[in-house]
Design a protein around this motif. Structure first.
Motif, PDB file in Angstrom:
ATOM      1  N   LYS A 277       0.843  -1.199   0.000  1.00  0.00           N
ATOM      2  CA  LYS A 277       0.000   0.000   0.000  1.00  0.00           C
ATOM      3  C   LYS A 277       0.879   1.250   0.000  1.00  0.00           C
ATOM      4  O   LYS A 277       0.763   2.113  -0.851  1.00  0.00           O
ATOM      5  N   ASN A 278       1.768   1.346   0.989  1.00  0.00           N
ATOM      6  CA  ASN A 278       2.705   2.474   1.097  1.00  0.00           C
ATOM      7  C   ASN A 278       4.079   1.953   1.478  1.00  0.00           C
ATOM      8  O   ASN A 278       4.203   0.867   2.059  1.00  0.00           O
TER       9      ASN A 278
ATOM     10  N   SER B 179      -2.213  -1.163   6.481  1.00  0.00           N
ATOM     11  CA  SER B 179      -2.253   0.257   6.111  1.00  0.00           C
ATOM     12  C   SER B 179      -2.688   1.143   7.282  1.00  0.00           C
ATOM     13  O   SER B 179      -2.343   2.329   7.326  1.00  0.00           O
TER      14      SER B 179
ATOM     15  N   TRP C 225       0.366   2.772   9.387  1.00  0.00           N
ATOM     16  CA  TRP C 225       1.335   3.694   8.778  1.00  0.00           C
ATOM     17  C   TRP C 225       1.860   4.711   9.780  1.00  0.00           C
ATOM     18  O   TRP C 225       3.070   4.949   9.866  1.00  0.00           O
TER      19      TRP C 225
ATOM     20  N   THR D  94       3.551  -0.877   4.224  1.00  0.00           N
ATOM     21  CA  THR D  94       2.217  -1.296   4.656  1.00  0.00           C
ATOM     22  C   THR D  94       1.539  -2.059   3.530  1.00  0.00           C
ATOM     23  O   THR D  94       1.833  -1.856   2.351  1.00  0.00           O
TER      24      THR D  94
END
Length: 424
Positions: free
Chosen positions: A15-16, A192, A195, A217
């Motif tokens: 995700k990130n 996520s 984070w 994440t």
């Protein structure tokens, strides 16, 4: 090093990521994932971090699994509308041991030796004043209240957020710092919703040691109602513990995944190669009614979580229940009936009740699938009730002649719900 970022990306597991993460992962890196013992079982959402740990280990990195008995005392406020209910120490200890055993079993299936740790082992040695002085000074209140998990609780809840939950990111941040110093861990992975907590640890390591640290994440698995799967969330979860979610129900969850989601899930939840998954998707799209992907994923997951023996029984039970021909009962042995009884909702009734007969609506009410006879009657009129695979359209009197093998009566409600009665 094989590119782990490419592997996780095409599977939809990123995700990130903190800037510089991809460059760091070109060389062997130690990573960790945390698991809070807020329940005595993991669920299918908890499988994602375990799957990611295995992917990292297979690519030549070193994976650590951290059970957060200490953080369990606090409770993560992320994605929570209300304050957590604090668990007693003995319950946390019991949950910790249970989750530890589950993780070891999951890893053993893939022959992966991943180190397990418990953050209570170091937090129990820390004095409160020392922690506030040496760690708290690196966290500004301004920055902490800007995090979504805290901001939402302050703005949307009349009770606000307690100092206990507010301090959670300090505790998790210190975990990352400790593992960085003791295990040379440079990367944290989490959902996520983590984070803010992950970046808090990255910043703490930078400020205190001058070193760079990283984070990734993954997207959360969402229920049909739009909520995430969570150990302490209200609503039904799909648990890994067979006492909380039966193996049959666990299997049916995967079988009932929509065609829209199944292509995503087969990438996320299996370790099949990219080429194999492409071929499976191609075959599935040719004949979607055969539910090839659902069956493949369901078979993989039931064997991983519940083992080969239970897997075979559940698949056999499923085949019997969804077989449309009523003649199938003539070929079933007692062992198969016992498996059906063990794996689906059931009830025991004495044989004497069937000598004069019991009306269908009375049994349907007893089954628990219907709140009242009137609700059961509506299902009956809607042609939604099958008795021993025969469609029933009226409130018949069920007698001993309806008993299969002198012991069982099988009901089906709609297309997917089953209930069995054992008579002795």
């Amino acid at each position: 090093m094989q590119n782990i970022i490419d592997e996780l990306s095409w599977r939809g597991l990123i995700k990130n990521k903190v800037s510089g993460t991809e460059c760091q992962l070109k060389k062997p890196t130690t990573i960790y994932v945390g698991f809070d013992p807020t329940s005595d079982s993991l669920h299918i959402g908890s499988l994602l971090p375990i799957i990611i740990l295995i992917h990292f280990q297979k690519k030549g990195h070193k994976s650590l699994a951290l059970i957060g008995e200490a953080t369990g005392f606090i409770g993560d406020p992320s994605e929570k509308k209300d304050k957590r209910i604090f668990l007693r120490k003995e319950i946390l200890q019991k949950n910790t041991e249970s989750i530890k055993n589950q993780i070891l079993k999951l890893l053993k299936f893939y022959s992966e030796k991943i180190e397990l740790l418990n953050n209570f082992d170091w937090f129990r040695k820390i004095y409160f004043l020392d922690f506030i002085r040496e760690i708290g000074k690196y966290f500004t209140v301004n920055h902490m209240i800007s995090k979504d998990s805290v901001k939402k609780r302050i703005n949307n809840n009349k009770n606000g957020i307690s100092f206990t939950e507010f301090s959670y990111s300090l505790i998790q941040g210190y975990d990352f710092l400790y593992l960085n110093q003791i295990k040379n861990c440079q990367l944290q992975v989490g959902g996520s919703d983590q984070w803010g907590n992950i970046t808090a640890g990255v910043e703490l390591i930078r400020k205190k040691t001058g070193k760079k640290a990283y984070g990734i994440t993954f997207p959360l698995i969402i229920k049909p109602n739009g909520m995430k799967f969570g150990k302490s969330d209200i609503g039904e979860n799909i648990w890994l513990d067979e006492k909380k979610t039966s193996p049959y129900k666990f299997y049916q969850f995967w079988m009932n995944i929509s065609d829209f989601d199944i292509e995503k899930y087969i990438k996320i939840y299996t370790f099949f190669s990219k080429e194999k998954i492409k071929n499976l998707i191609f075959k599935h799209r040719e004949h979607p009614s055969k539910r090839l992907l659902q069956k493949k994923l369901a078979n993989e997951m039931i064997e991983w979580i519940h083992g080969n023996e239970i897997s075979k029984k559940v698949i056999k039970v499923t085949n019997v229940l969804f077989e449309k021909k009523k003649e199938i009962f003539q070929f079933l042995d007692e062992e198969t009936f016992i498996s059906i009884y063990d794996h689906i909702p059931h009830m025991f009734l004495p044989f004497k009740e069937f000598e004069k007969g019991i009306f269908l609506l009375d049994i349907l009410k007893k089954s628990g699938f219907f709140s009242s006879k009137s609700e059961a009657n509506r299902a009956l009129k809607a042609n939604s009730i099958h008795l021993n695979k025969i469609l029933i359209k009226e409130n018949i009197l069920i007698k001993k002649e309806n008993i299969i093998g002198k012991k069982y009566i099988l009901f089906q409600f709609g297309k997917k719900e089953f209930f069995i009665i054992k008579i002795e």
